[in-house]
Design a protein around this motif. Structure first.
Motif, short mmCIF file in Angstrom:
data_model
loop_
_atom_site.label_atom_id
_atom_site.label_comp_id
_atom_site.label_asym_id
_atom_site.label_seq_id
_atom_site.Cartn_x
_atom_site.Cartn_y
_atom_site.Cartn_z
N ALA A 192 0.80 -1.07 0.15
CA ALA A 192 -0.02 -0.08 0.19
C ALA A 192 0.90 1.13 0.08
O ALA A 192 0.57 2.27 -0.57
CB ALA A 192 -0.95 0.00 1.44
N PRO A 197 -2.08 -1.34 -3.78
CA PRO A 197 -2.88 -2.25 -2.59
C PRO A 197 -2.93 -3.61 -3.29
O PRO A 197 -3.41 -3.93 -4.30
CB PRO A 197 -4.24 -1.42 -2.42
CG PRO A 197 -4.34 -0.51 -3.73
CD PRO A 197 -2.73 -0.10 -4.20
N SER A 227 -7.84 2.31 4.82
CA SER A 227 -7.30 2.45 3.85
C SER A 227 -8.21 2.97 2.62
O SER A 227 -7.80 3.70 1.62
CB SER A 227 -6.74 1.08 3.39
OG SER A 227 -7.80 0.09 3.08
N VAL A 232 -6.63 4.20 -0.83
CA VAL A 232 -5.91 2.89 -1.04
C VAL A 232 -6.56 1.73 -0.44
O VAL A 232 -6.14 1.21 0.45
CB VAL A 232 -4.26 3.05 -0.35
CG1 VAL A 232 -3.35 2.30 -0.88
CG2 VAL A 232 -4.04 4.60 -0.75
N LEU A 234 -7.56 -1.51 0.88
CA LEU A 234 -7.10 -2.97 1.14
C LEU A 234 -8.19 -4.09 1.12
O LEU A 234 -9.39 -3.63 1.44
CB LEU A 234 -6.26 -2.88 2.62
CG LEU A 234 -5.21 -2.02 2.64
CD1 LEU A 234 -4.49 -2.10 4.11
CD2 LEU A 234 -4.10 -2.36 1.65
#
Length: 543
Positions: A192, A197, A227, A232, A234
């Motif tokens: 990440a 990611p 996240s 980003v 995950l």
């Protein structure tokens, strides 16, 4: 409790900033080159602030006992270089054995006997944001404090790993444990940080197997949701036990169908073998998949299985107390060859005689150079040995300045039943090559287990039912023949044979909490008699 709350608050505040500021390729290079250029200076700063200014440091007491001051080390580094100075310190008794580092034995040198605990080696310079525990596969789990600066540094390594193997455009998946296991969360955070990611997170451990896991469950959920809020995203972990390796194989096959090339998958070496075997058994096309392995030796036998599935693999070398210290070479001379991360650790070798075996090995001795490492290590002897040499290979890590290579890395952990020894490298040869070739099965189908029963040593050779029908007496005879062919092994074979120490058991091998299958497992009483899905010893993370 107050410390835990403060640590959780630091993590909650730091994570969004960590995720919103991905490392660029230029920043990755600058970060590593700066640390590589200043490795001697950072070593001396760690000594000054983390050792000589720390009254609790065992290293300070050891140095005082040897009559060594900071100025002496500064002069030695200037005159003899960092590694030369470390060799001189080692010769003067400034080193820590593995048993001392783990707190199993006091530090004993002429003029000093110092009781120690694992926490005595904690890095006081660290800003803790979450806490981890070591794997425990060779002893009690030990707590480690970790901050996100370490994940940033390791993420820079991973950028060059992707470049070295041409993996920049691949989808990323992992089959790693969730918290309290540390490997999975560390892995997703590193990628990440590069703005890449992971697309999929399979996990062999249940996200919340018991009420005591609630805080780890919440920690993982917070990380995933934070996240996504940071742009980003995950993946949420999906419980996938070892017996369901085919689910991971199906995902790899689906990615290849959709993208034209398969994914990069992060997992342990034995788990990678499981996936490839499942793919071949179910007729799944995972050709071109790339496995980034870790946690156990990546041997020729494991490499052969992965190649049969049309996949490729490479293996980093990690240490729980430091993180990544060996980075997979893209032009290796053996499957396990890595570039030593010289900006993070300094390594010297000392010949170590393995007790009762008549064998000496080039033991690896580690010193940390990065202020964000969870532990301070100053000439700490590991239980690993290997081949350390300088070689220009032309891959991305070589170009970066990492020309020191480590290969043939094994543990000198050994069977000691009956007062005899059998070195770990010989065990690997038996379980991954000799026994599968003679009786069938794969490298992950065999394992030696040492225990004590009624005060007497017992060694079981576990054989997975997948290996099919076997002649147990002939298998025992094969093992004893191999024992007799190893240095000093003839006496051990006679002792085992006369004492009926060795037996065959048909059951699945033990796995560590990180789901690695080691060639030797020391059975602990709490684990019980029937290893099915693996003993619960793992790297662990505490939010």
């Amino acid at each position: 409790m107050l410390d835990d709350l403060r640590m959780s608050a630091r993590y909650a505040v730091a994570l969004p900033k960590f995720l919103r500021s991905p490392l660029s390729p230029v920043e990755c290079r600058r970060l590593i080159e700066n640390q590589l250029r200043n490795r001697e200076q950072t070593f001396l700063q760690i000594l000054e602030r983390g050792v000589f200014a720390n009254r609790r440091s065992p290293y300070r007491k050891l140095l005082e006992n040897a009559g060594i001051e900071l100025g002496d080390i500064v002069r030695a580094v200037r005159l003899e270089g960092l590694e030369g100075a470390l060799e001189k310190l080692h010769d003067q008794g400034v080193y820590i054995t593995l048993d001392e580092f783990k707190g199993r034995k006091p530090i004993t040198r002429p003029g000093i006997e110092l009781p120690v605990a694992p926490g005595d080696f904690d890095n006081p310079l660290l800003l803790k944001q979450y806490e981890a525990r070591t794997g425990g596969s060779r002893g009690l789990r030990r707590r480690l404090a970790i901050d996100l600066d370490l994940q940033t540094h390791d993420a820079a390594y991973f950028h060059f790993f992707l470049a070295a193997f041409g993996l920049e455009a691949r989808r990323i998946g992992l089959w790693r444990e969730v918290p309290p296991g540390a490997a999975g969360i560390n892995c997703v955070l590193r990628y990440a940080k590069l703005g890449k990611p992971a697309a999929k997170w399979f996990t062999q451990s249940k996200p919340m197997a018991r009420l005591a896991d609630l805080r780890y469950f919440l920690f993982t959920r917070y990380t995933v949701h934070a996240s996504r809020a940071c742009g980003v995203p995950l993946p949420m972990p999906e419980y996938t036990p070892p017996a369901e390796a085919v689910r991971v194989a199906r995902w790899l096959a689906q990615v290849k169908k959709e993208d034209g090339t398969s994914a990069l998958l992060e997992t342990s070496a034995s788990s990678g073998v499981r996936i490839c075997l499942a793919a071949m058994e179910h007729g799944l096309d995972i050709a071109g998949a790339f496995f980034r392995l870790g946690g156990e030796p990546y041997t020729e036998a494991k490499a052969k299985v992965i190649a049969e599935a049309g996949a490729r693999a490479a293996c980093h070398y990690h240490m729980a107390e430091v993180g990544a210290i060996g980075l997979a070479c893209a032009a290796p001379q053996s499957p396990s060859e890595v570039h030593l991360a010289r900006d993070k650790v300094a390594v010297i070798q000392r010949q170590k005689r393995v007790a009762n075996s008549g064998i000496s090995v080039g033991a690896l001795v580690f010193t940390t150079l990065l202020p964000s490492c969870p532990k301070i290590m100053l000439n700490v002897e590991s239980d690993d040995y290997g081949r350390l040499n300088e070689r220009r290979c032309g891959c991305a890590f070589d170009e970066l300045g990492f020309s020191s290579h480590l290969s043939e890395i094994y543990s000198y952990e050994k069977l000691t039943s009956g007062g005899m020894t059998f070195l770990g490298t010989d065990l690997i040869s038996l379980v991954e090559e000799i026994l599968p070739a003679r009786f069938g099965g794969r490298p992950t189908d065999y394992q030696f287990v040492e225990e004590e029963a009624g005060g007497l040593p017992k060694v079981s050779l576990l054989v997975s039912p997948r290996a099919g029908k076997i002649d147990e007496q002939e298998m025992l005879a094969t093992v004893l023949r191999a024992l007799r062919s190893s240095p000093g092994g003839e006496l051990m074979a006679d002792v085992w044979q006369g004492g009926q120490t060795l037996q065959v058991a048909r059951r699945e091998p033990y796995a560590t909490g990180a789901f690695k299958i080691l060639p030797l497992h020391i059975l602990k009483k709490a684990e019980g008699p029937a290893p099915q899905s693996g003993a619960q010893f793992e790297e662990a993370v505490r939010p």
